[in-house]
Design a protein around this motif. Structure first.
Motif, PDB file in Angstrom:
ATOM      1  N   ASP A  87      41.329 102.903   1.752  1.00 18.20           N
ATOM      2  CA  ASP A  87      40.797 104.183   1.271  1.00 18.20           C
ATOM      3  C   ASP A  87      39.484 103.956   0.513  1.00 18.20           C
ATOM      4  O   ASP A  87      38.441 104.544   0.825  1.00 18.20           O
ATOM      5  CB  ASP A  87      41.846 104.836   0.370  1.00 18.20           C
ATOM      6  N   SER A  88      39.521 103.086  -0.480  1.00 19.89           N
ATOM      7  CA  SER A  88      38.331 102.800  -1.274  1.00 19.89           C
ATOM      8  C   SER A  88      37.246 102.140  -0.426  1.00 19.89           C
ATOM      9  O   SER A  88      36.053 102.444  -0.572  1.00 19.89           O
ATOM     10  CB  SER A  88      38.683 101.886  -2.449  1.00 19.89           C
ATOM     11  N   ARG A  91      35.415 104.861   1.678  1.00 23.25           N
ATOM     12  CA  ARG A  91      34.608 105.781   0.886  1.00 23.25           C
ATOM     13  C   ARG A  91      33.337 105.110   0.366  1.00 23.25           C
ATOM     14  O   ARG A  91      32.248 105.678   0.436  1.00 23.25           O
ATOM     15  CB  ARG A  91      35.430 106.325  -0.291  1.00 23.25           C
ATOM     16  N   TYR A  92      33.474 103.891  -0.159  1.00 19.75           N
ATOM     17  CA  TYR A  92      32.313 103.210  -0.716  1.00 19.75           C
ATOM     18  C   TYR A  92      31.399 102.664   0.385  1.00 19.75           C
ATOM     19  O   TYR A  92      30.181 102.600   0.206  1.00 19.75           O
ATOM     20  CB  TYR A  92      32.755 102.093  -1.660  1.00 19.75           C
ATOM     21  N   TYR A 235      29.573  97.606  -6.549  1.00 21.51           N
ATOM     22  CA  TYR A 235      30.127  98.862  -7.054  1.00 21.51           C
ATOM     23  C   TYR A 235      28.968  99.821  -7.234  1.00 21.51           C
ATOM     24  O   TYR A 235      28.029  99.543  -7.990  1.00 21.51           O
ATOM     25  CB  TYR A 235      30.848  98.633  -8.387  1.00 21.51           C
ATOM     26  N   THR A 284      39.146  95.507  -4.931  1.00 21.89           N
ATOM     27  CA  THR A 284      38.582  96.655  -4.225  1.00 21.89           C
ATOM     28  C   THR A 284      37.063  96.539  -4.124  1.00 21.89           C
ATOM     29  O   THR A 284      36.476  96.788  -3.069  1.00 21.89           O
ATOM     30  CB  THR A 284      38.950  97.962  -4.943  1.00 21.89           C
ATOM     31  N   ILE A 307      40.235 106.218  -7.334  1.00 20.43           N
ATOM     32  CA  ILE A 307      38.822 106.166  -7.620  1.00 20.43           C
ATOM     33  C   ILE A 307      38.325 107.567  -7.872  1.00 20.43           C
ATOM     34  O   ILE A 307      39.088 108.531  -7.867  1.00 20.43           O
ATOM     35  CB  ILE A 307      38.048 105.503  -6.463  1.00 20.43           C
TER      36      ILE A 307
END
Length: 321
Positions: A87-88, A91-92, A235, A284, A307
């Motif tokens: 999922d993370s 998205r990122y 990040y 992550t 997140i």
């Protein structure tokens, strides 16, 4: 022809938040595209839009996990979110692709595609394929599916496949230089993030600082003999070009990492350790750059918190193409 910026182009960009965002492409994946629910046709008609959106997203994640090489995408508490690491990652990765202008769109504006950075078990690249949404007041794109590079629709509509996201401007950014001086932002680490330390240190900041300094000295001695011990991460909200590093911190002296120190380059001669992450947060972030090949950082270390892109009705509006 689609222009793909060089790493140097990306490094020159600046932004107060996460970097430049391409005009016309939403930085949030579920705002960028509508992900439909393709489950059982007899799904109750009274299902709330947000719940339907959750089901659709879970279905989307499962489909990608099934298509990609086997990998551990869950944590020690998989009931919190389905496939939380994937999922993370998605998205990122999308945010980075938008920053780098790597969302490919056909000349007629009918199709879009993006590179997930993942491979099938037969080493084919995997892409997200999207079609222009015909409905107004909805996401601009409609998710068609995850496809391998040999997919007919992808080949038919794109002369060249979309490029992968990149997180560094040179290969040297992937290796920690132990010769540089390391300075710590003690006020932030011990003031704002003391709650991430082992319980016995949370109310004893002096003890926490002593443990922090000792752990860093020990890690630096080991890094001189094994540079792979420090892992690159990315990040978006840090707003810094290139990757940062994750350094394991054994604060309790039991031989295992308790936290990860986030380290960024400052100029050409120094590093700044500006915050600490729990191991689940660290994994992550590191997975975006590459799958961590380390004994101290594993996907099932601890539950991964949600997140900043939470499920909501706006992202999950049930609009059909």
């Amino acid at each position: 022809m689609i222009h793909v910026p060089t790493p140097a182009d990306v490094a020159r960009r600046q932004s107060p938040e996460i970097g430049p965002v391409t005009e016309g492409h939403a930085e949030a994946l579920r705002t960028f595209a509508f992900f439909p629910y393709r489950g059982p046709k007899n799904a109750p008609g009274s299902v709330e839009p947000a719940e339907l959106g959750r089901r659709a997203w879970e279905e989307t994640l499962s489909a990608l996990a099934s298509l990609a090489e086997p990998e551990e995408w869950t944590d020690s508490n998989p009931t919190v979110r389905p496939l939380p690491i994937l999922d993370s990652f998605l998205r990122y990765t999308h945010r980075r692709l938008v920053m780098e202008d790597k969302i490919a769109v056909t000349a007629d504006g009918e199709y879009a595609a993006s590179n997930t950075g993942l491979l099938t078990p037969h080493a084919e690249e995997i892409f997200g394929l999207y079609q222009r949404n015909q409905h107004e007041n909805a996401q601009h794109w409609f998710f068609v599916g995850w496809v391998a590079e040999s997919n007919r629709d992808l080949l038919r509509n794109f002369d060249e496949p979309p490029q992968m996201a990149e997180y560094v401007t040179s290969a040297s950014e992937l290796v920690y230089d132990w010769r540089r001086e390391l300075k710590l932002a003690y006020d932030h680490i011990l003031g704002d993030n003391i709650d991430r330390f082992p319980p016995e240190m949370v109310k004893q900041p002096l003890r926490a600082r002593q443990a922090l300094d000792s752990a860093i000295n020990l890690t630096l001695r080991r890094v001189r003999r094994n540079h792979k011990l420090v892992i690159p991460q990315w990040y978006p909200k840090l707003g810094e070009a290139g990757a940062q590093f994750l350094m394991p911190l054994d604060l309790t002296g039991d031989g295992t990492a308790d936290l990860a120190l986030v380290v960024s380059a400052v100029g050409d001669r120094a590093y700044r350790g500006h915050t600490v992450l729990t191991l689940d947060m660290a994994y992550t972030n590191a997975r975006l750059v590459a799958r961590p090949d380390s004994d101290w950082l594993a996907p099932s270390a601890a539950p991964i918190p949600a997140i900043d892109e939470a499920f909501d009705v706006d992202e999950a509006r049930p609009v059909e193409v």
